[in-house]
Write an enzyme that holds these catalytic residues in place. Sequence first.
Site, mmCIF file in Angstrom:
data_model
loop_
_atom_site.group_PDB
_atom_site.id
_atom_site.type_symbol
_atom_site.label_atom_id
_atom_site.label_comp_id
_atom_site.label_asym_id
_atom_site.label_seq_id
_atom_site.Cartn_x
_atom_site.Cartn_y
_atom_site.Cartn_z
ATOM 1 N N ASP A 134 0.797 -1.228 0.000
ATOM 2 C CA ASP A 134 0.000 0.000 0.000
ATOM 3 C C ASP A 134 0.830 1.278 0.000
ATOM 4 O OD1 ASP A 134 -2.380 1.530 0.077
ATOM 5 O OD2 ASP A 134 -2.212 1.718 2.243
ATOM 6 N N CYS A 188 -15.467 -6.437 -17.117
ATOM 7 C CA CYS A 188 -16.504 -5.473 -16.757
ATOM 8 C C CYS A 188 -17.534 -5.305 -17.878
ATOM 9 C CB CYS A 188 -15.880 -4.114 -16.439
ATOM 10 S SG CYS A 188 -14.981 -4.062 -14.872
ATOM 11 N N CYS A 191 -20.955 -2.844 -18.304
ATOM 12 C CA CYS A 191 -21.467 -2.432 -16.992
ATOM 13 C C CYS A 191 -20.818 -1.117 -16.561
ATOM 14 C CB CYS A 191 -21.191 -3.518 -15.954
ATOM 15 S SG CYS A 191 -21.763 -3.096 -14.289
ATOM 16 N N CYS A 194 -20.846 1.216 -11.163
ATOM 17 C CA CYS A 194 -19.975 1.947 -10.237
ATOM 18 C C CYS A 194 -19.832 3.406 -10.637
ATOM 19 C CB CYS A 194 -18.607 1.267 -10.131
ATOM 20 S SG CYS A 194 -17.710 1.125 -11.688
ATOM 21 N N CYS A 198 -21.465 6.453 -8.018
ATOM 22 C CA CYS A 198 -20.454 7.135 -7.192
ATOM 23 C C CYS A 198 -21.050 8.430 -6.645
ATOM 24 C CB CYS A 198 -19.202 7.429 -8.014
ATOM 25 S SG CYS A 198 -17.931 8.331 -7.089
ATOM 26 N N CYS A 214 -13.105 11.708 -4.225
ATOM 27 C CA CYS A 214 -13.456 10.374 -3.729
ATOM 28 C C CYS A 214 -13.728 10.424 -2.228
ATOM 29 C CB CYS A 214 -12.328 9.399 -4.027
ATOM 30 S SG CYS A 214 -12.623 7.732 -3.420
ATOM 31 N N CYS A 240 -15.130 4.413 1.772
ATOM 32 C CA CYS A 240 -16.408 4.329 1.074
ATOM 33 C C CYS A 240 -16.423 3.035 0.272
ATOM 34 C CB CYS A 240 -16.598 5.528 0.145
ATOM 35 S SG CYS A 240 -18.135 5.501 -0.797
ATOM 36 N N CYS A 243 -18.826 1.853 -4.598
ATOM 37 C CA CYS A 243 -18.490 1.324 -5.922
ATOM 38 C C CYS A 243 -18.192 -0.175 -5.874
ATOM 39 C CB CYS A 243 -17.326 2.087 -6.545
ATOM 40 S SG CYS A 243 -15.751 1.892 -5.693
ATOM 41 N N CYS A 247 -21.177 -3.544 -7.366
ATOM 42 C CA CYS A 247 -20.540 -4.306 -8.444
ATOM 43 C C CYS A 247 -21.115 -5.718 -8.525
ATOM 44 C CB CYS A 247 -19.034 -4.373 -8.210
ATOM 45 S SG CYS A 247 -18.151 -5.348 -9.457
#
Length: 381
Positions: A134, A188, A191, A194, A198, A214, A240, A243, A247
């Site tokens: 990360d 995806c 589609c 998301c 949002c 975001c 959050c 999204c 899915c």
Amino acid sequence: MNLDEFQDKLVAYAHEIGIDKIGFTNAAPFFSLKHRLIRQQELNYQSGFEEPDIEKRTQPKLLLDEAVSIISIAIAYPSKMENAPTGKKGARRGIFARASWGIDYHTALRERLRLLEAFIAAHYPDARMRSMVDTGELSDRAVAERAGIGWSAKNCAVITPEFGSYVYLGEMITNLPFREDEPMEDQCGDCRLCLDVCPTGALIEGGQLNAQRCIAFLTQTKGSLPDEFRAKIGNRLYGCDTCQTVCPKNKGKANRIHEEFEPDPEIAKPLLEPLLNLSNREFKDRFGHVSGAWRGKKPIQRNAILALAHFKEQSAVPALIGVMERDPRPVIRGTAAWALGKIGTAEGLEALKQAEQRETDAEALEEIRKGLAFFAEELKG
């Protein structure tokens, strides 16, 4: 044992230590990512939490000069909470995003990567390795995509067929020439759920994210939240999931696999009002083990105040008045003042009038006047 045989053994060991997916790719530069990052900077879409040096983010050999391969790992986290408490009038609750349930995933992934490094070193003493999770320079998602862990979706998450997008990612650069896994095809299709749901329009066409809009980013900032986002944050305290929850690829993915990531309902969905006056020690004792605590208590408390305003929780007015009058932090005083105006009680109005005469900080004073303006608008209506 040749390297091919060892790679199979390494994969088996990874599963033994609680790694749900492992993939391998080369350490070539991430050229397409570099172009996206340059464009992101041009548009001011970056969050500011990332490594600022794009070359380091896209050239593994700048991080390990003998880099040949990159190992990507994924660990699934739960999307469902058992015995989740329900907020109600007089006892409203906030919510931490699923990625912050259970123990801090940075700790969990780093330990597994450490074990992988030790396993490799035991068989190849001359191996060189560098692991990150990360906060490292590389993009976890770009590595995972190229290593076949999943595909990069329109919501900017990596989606795996097995666990959906509810996975933590980490990687290890090494000088060992492992055989590469094949990247997955994008699944995806047409589609765009998301993108359409949002709350702030942060997801841009083509899987690009404007992090400045975001909610997951906004909940981690420490200043006053811009006015346009205050009504959209709802009762989110950290992160959050919108999204992800919409899915279709996440449907039915409960991922109740690792005990360490199972949420404590009272931590993941805490009562809001008690958060307002937590000391630093109390906050650390209660929330210090979760990833959502990394920015300290200030963003969480600010978001809790906004959540109480979202619910128009009149029972919280005395506590909010206390925060507005006594908290030493202008951002928190000001947010409490705004919330009092939003909730709209006579008690709150009187407290705001008094605070306007007393407040010396310009930012807090501006928020007090915003709070008073709600009452003026109500009278006009």
